[in-house]
Enzyme design. Structure first.
Site, PDB file in Angstrom:
ATOM      1  NE  ARG A  46      -4.281  -1.360   0.151  1.00 33.57           N
ATOM      2  CZ  ARG A  46      -4.372  -2.394  -0.839  1.00 33.57           C
ATOM      3  NH1 ARG A  46      -3.324  -2.700  -1.457  1.00 33.57           N
ATOM      4  NH2 ARG A  46      -5.365  -3.106  -0.828  1.00 33.57           N
TER       5      ARG A  46
ATOM      6  CG  ASP B 237       2.019  -2.665  -8.184  1.00 33.82           C
ATOM      7  OD1 ASP B 237       1.999  -2.055  -9.342  1.00 33.82           O
ATOM      8  OD2 ASP B 237       1.026  -3.157  -7.612  1.00 33.82           O
TER       9      ASP B 237
ATOM     10  CD  GLU C 262      -2.643   3.205  -5.245  1.00 34.16           C
ATOM     11  OE1 GLU C 262      -1.489   2.909  -5.036  1.00 34.16           O
ATOM     12  OE2 GLU C 262      -3.469   2.345  -5.250  1.00 34.16           O
TER      13      GLU C 262
ATOM     14  CG  HIS D  99      -2.874  -0.997  -6.833  1.00 38.13           C
ATOM     15  ND1 HIS D  99      -2.950  -0.307  -5.871  1.00 38.13           N
ATOM     16  CD2 HIS D  99      -2.983  -2.396  -6.475  1.00 38.13           C
ATOM     17  CE1 HIS D  99      -3.425  -1.159  -4.750  1.00 38.13           C
ATOM     18  NE2 HIS D  99      -3.215  -2.281  -5.384  1.00 38.13           N
TER      19      HIS D  99
HETATM   20  P1  NAI Z   1      -1.755 -11.239   4.951  1.00 37.93           P
HETATM   21  O1  NAI Z   1      -2.938 -10.808   5.909  1.00 37.93           O
HETATM   22  O2  NAI Z   1      -1.834 -12.702   4.557  1.00 37.93           O
HETATM   23  O3  NAI Z   1      -0.543 -10.974   5.501  1.00 37.93           O
HETATM   24  C1  NAI Z   1      -0.171  -9.822   6.232  1.00 37.93           C
HETATM   25  C2  NAI Z   1       1.017  -9.960   7.227  1.00 37.93           C
HETATM   26  O4  NAI Z   1       1.153  -8.558   7.729  1.00 37.93           O
HETATM   27  C3  NAI Z   1       0.566 -10.839   8.129  1.00 37.93           C
HETATM   28  O5  NAI Z   1       1.323 -11.694   8.609  1.00 37.93           O
HETATM   29  C4  NAI Z   1       0.360  -9.788   9.530  1.00 37.93           C
HETATM   30  O6  NAI Z   1       0.532 -10.414  10.735  1.00 37.93           O
HETATM   31  C5  NAI Z   1       1.252  -8.653   9.244  1.00 37.93           C
HETATM   32  N1  NAI Z   1       1.364  -7.569   9.818  1.00 37.93           N
HETATM   33  C6  NAI Z   1       0.150  -6.902  10.406  1.00 37.93           C
HETATM   34  N2  NAI Z   1       0.382  -5.621  10.861  1.00 37.93           N
HETATM   35  C7  NAI Z   1       1.821  -5.494  10.952  1.00 37.93           C
HETATM   36  C8  NAI Z   1       2.715  -4.785  11.187  1.00 37.93           C
HETATM   37  N3  NAI Z   1       2.397  -3.514  12.192  1.00 37.93           N
HETATM   38  N4  NAI Z   1       4.018  -5.041  11.010  1.00 37.93           N
HETATM   39  C9  NAI Z   1       4.224  -5.938  10.385  1.00 37.93           C
HETATM   40  N5  NAI Z   1       3.345  -6.936   9.995  1.00 37.93           N
HETATM   41  C10 NAI Z   1       2.336  -6.739  10.173  1.00 37.93           C
HETATM   42  O7  NAI Z   1      -2.142 -10.334   3.631  1.00 37.93           O
HETATM   43  P2  NAI Z   1      -1.593 -10.538   2.145  1.00 37.93           P
HETATM   44  O8  NAI Z   1      -2.550 -11.400   1.403  1.00 37.93           O
HETATM   45  O9  NAI Z   1       0.093 -11.159   2.230  1.00 37.93           O
HETATM   46  O10 NAI Z   1      -1.422  -9.283   1.748  1.00 37.93           O
HETATM   47  C11 NAI Z   1      -0.381  -8.058   2.473  1.00 37.93           C
HETATM   48  C12 NAI Z   1      -0.762  -6.783   1.573  1.00 37.93           C
HETATM   49  O11 NAI Z   1      -0.568  -6.975   0.315  1.00 37.93           O
HETATM   50  C13 NAI Z   1      -2.210  -6.557   1.750  1.00 37.93           C
HETATM   51  O12 NAI Z   1      -2.591  -5.876   3.036  1.00 37.93           O
HETATM   52  C14 NAI Z   1      -2.360  -5.545   0.497  1.00 37.93           C
HETATM   53  O13 NAI Z   1      -2.147  -4.026   1.188  1.00 37.93           O
HETATM   54  C15 NAI Z   1      -1.352  -5.731  -0.397  1.00 37.93           C
HETATM   55  N6  NAI Z   1      -2.155  -6.364  -1.591  1.00 37.93           N
HETATM   56  C16 NAI Z   1      -1.464  -5.546  -2.853  1.00 37.93           C
HETATM   57  C17 NAI Z   1      -1.919  -5.851  -4.095  1.00 37.93           C
HETATM   58  C18 NAI Z   1      -1.547  -5.200  -5.157  1.00 37.93           C
HETATM   59  O14 NAI Z   1      -2.088  -5.594  -6.401  1.00 37.93           O
HETATM   60  N7  NAI Z   1      -0.310  -4.387  -5.299  1.00 37.93           N
HETATM   61  C19 NAI Z   1      -2.822  -7.081  -4.233  1.00 37.93           C
HETATM   62  C20 NAI Z   1      -2.966  -7.612  -3.043  1.00 37.93           C
HETATM   63  C21 NAI Z   1      -2.776  -7.216  -1.760  1.00 37.93           C
END
Ligand code: NAI
Length: 344
Positions: free
Chosen positions: A234, A258, A263, A295
């Protein structure tokens, strides 16, 4: 069931039409984003389907409730654009928690390789029959240390890929996974240690109050000189002004973005005939060592199909049972142990 689909793009329609028709859901596509000004378009619909840059704030939620719109179906994983605290008890919010972690992790790696091997430069040069290699020296990923912030679905796939390249992984997560740290090639460390020792840093955590500007002037100062920063998560995880300063001072060797904090005004749209009204973004894009994609990390055929199928399943489940396993609420915010919707 009728759903108002905001911020619709041509690539959304085939998969949503396919899964919608199979399940009796009519999607009405609106190209405009959901905002306080456009929310009236949802009148007469059972729900709205929104993406990352639609606005679901208190005013929008109030208006949706007035119009008896019962559900906000996010067709994405992140939900930082929804005022979850305000939504609690007012409107149901569903999301697609995972659709292809591979799509995002592979895009992050594609950006990294493009940057460190200067592929973006080579592509332009050879099209102009310029076969010179001057300024094209890259570095091996093998043996380098990559810092991964957020070891959830995407972060773990990214780590697997990096291990395939022979990289050492330093990981940081607020909730570390029990089975990831092997005490050797993959280790959980403090954020400070990650900043200090990583050659490459990749962000895979959600945007929350805690992670807002996790990359700022202070953290960049702690990094190795020449660090490569990847952000496919993000935009607001990174203070773009601080990044720009660090690029100019050569502290940051390269950045692959990305996502970008501001954005929502630009990404997904064609501004090629316009003067870009964001000096920071324009300056970042002008840098030879910065690659910006808009993105796009999620955009694979597999992910689009999964997004549509899960969104349709979410809506069917919610309207049949009043509950959905992928419902979010303010209390759980999507935590693993609270995805029943019962806490609404
Ligand atoms: P997920 O929920 O599986 O993993 C997120 C991880 O971040 C978890 O292990 C969580 O414990 C950790 N986390 C939470 N708060 C934290 C903190 N303060 N410090 C460090 N780690 C922390 O989510 P997933 O599916 O891996 O997605 C991650 C991110 O990717 C999403 O939140 C989204 O913002 C982004 N995303 C971007 C996309 C794109 O097209 N560029 C598409 C899909 C997701």
């Amino acid at each position: 069931m009728k759903i108002a689909f905001f911020d619709a793009k041509p690539y959304d329609k085939p998969s949503f039409d396919k899964y919608g028709e199979m399940n009796g859901i009519v999607f009405k596509y609106f190209e405009t984003k959901l905002t306080e000004d456009t929310v009236g378009l949802a009148e007469g619909f059972d729900g709205v389907c929104v993406f990352v840059n639609d606005t679901v704030n208190a005013a929008v939620i109030d208006r949706l409730c007035e119009m008896n719109v019962r559900v906000v179906a996010l067709r994405c994983a992140g939900f930082n654009n929804v005022d979850m605290k305000y939504a609690f008890g007012r409107i149901h919010v569903l999301r697609v928690p995972a659709y292809s972690p591979y799509a995002v992790a592979e895009h992050a790696l594609a950006l990294l390789l493009t940057s460190v091997r200067r592929i973006h430069k080579a592509f332009i040069r050879t099209r102009d029959y310029n076969f010179s290699l001057a300024g094209m020296t890259g570095f091996d990923l093998h043996g380098k240390t990559v810092g991964v912030i957020g070891t959830g679905r995407i972060g773990r796939v990214f780590i697997d890929i990096c291990r395939g390249f022979g990289m050492r992984v330093l990981a940081y997560d607020k909730f570390p996974a029990a089975d990831l740290d092997n005490g050797d090639t993959i280790r959980y460390v403090s954020l400070d240690e990650l900043f200090r020792d990583s050659d490459i840093i990749s962000l895979h955590c959600p945007l929350t109050e805690e992670t807002y500007h996790i990359i700022d002037e202070v953290s960049l100062e702690k990094c190795k000189r020449g660090v490569v920063l990847l952000n496919t998560s993000r935009g607001a995880l990174v203070d773009a002004e601080a990044l720009l300063t660090a690029i100019k001072s050569r502290k940051v060797g390269a950045a692959c973005l990305d996502v970008y904090e501001e954005e929502s005004e630009f990404f997904f749209e064609d501004y090629s005939g316009h003067i870009l009204d964001d000096d920071t973004l324009a300056r970042l894009i002008s840098m030879p060592n910065v690659i910006v994609t808009s993105h796009q990390a999620f955009l694979t055929e597999e992910a689009l199909a999964n997004i549509a199928a899960t969104t349709v399943d979410n809506l069917l489940s919610f309207f049949a049972n009043g509950q959905c396993p992928n419902e979010l609420c303010y209390r759980c915010s999507g935590a693993e142990d609270c995805k029943t919707g019962k806490c609404f």
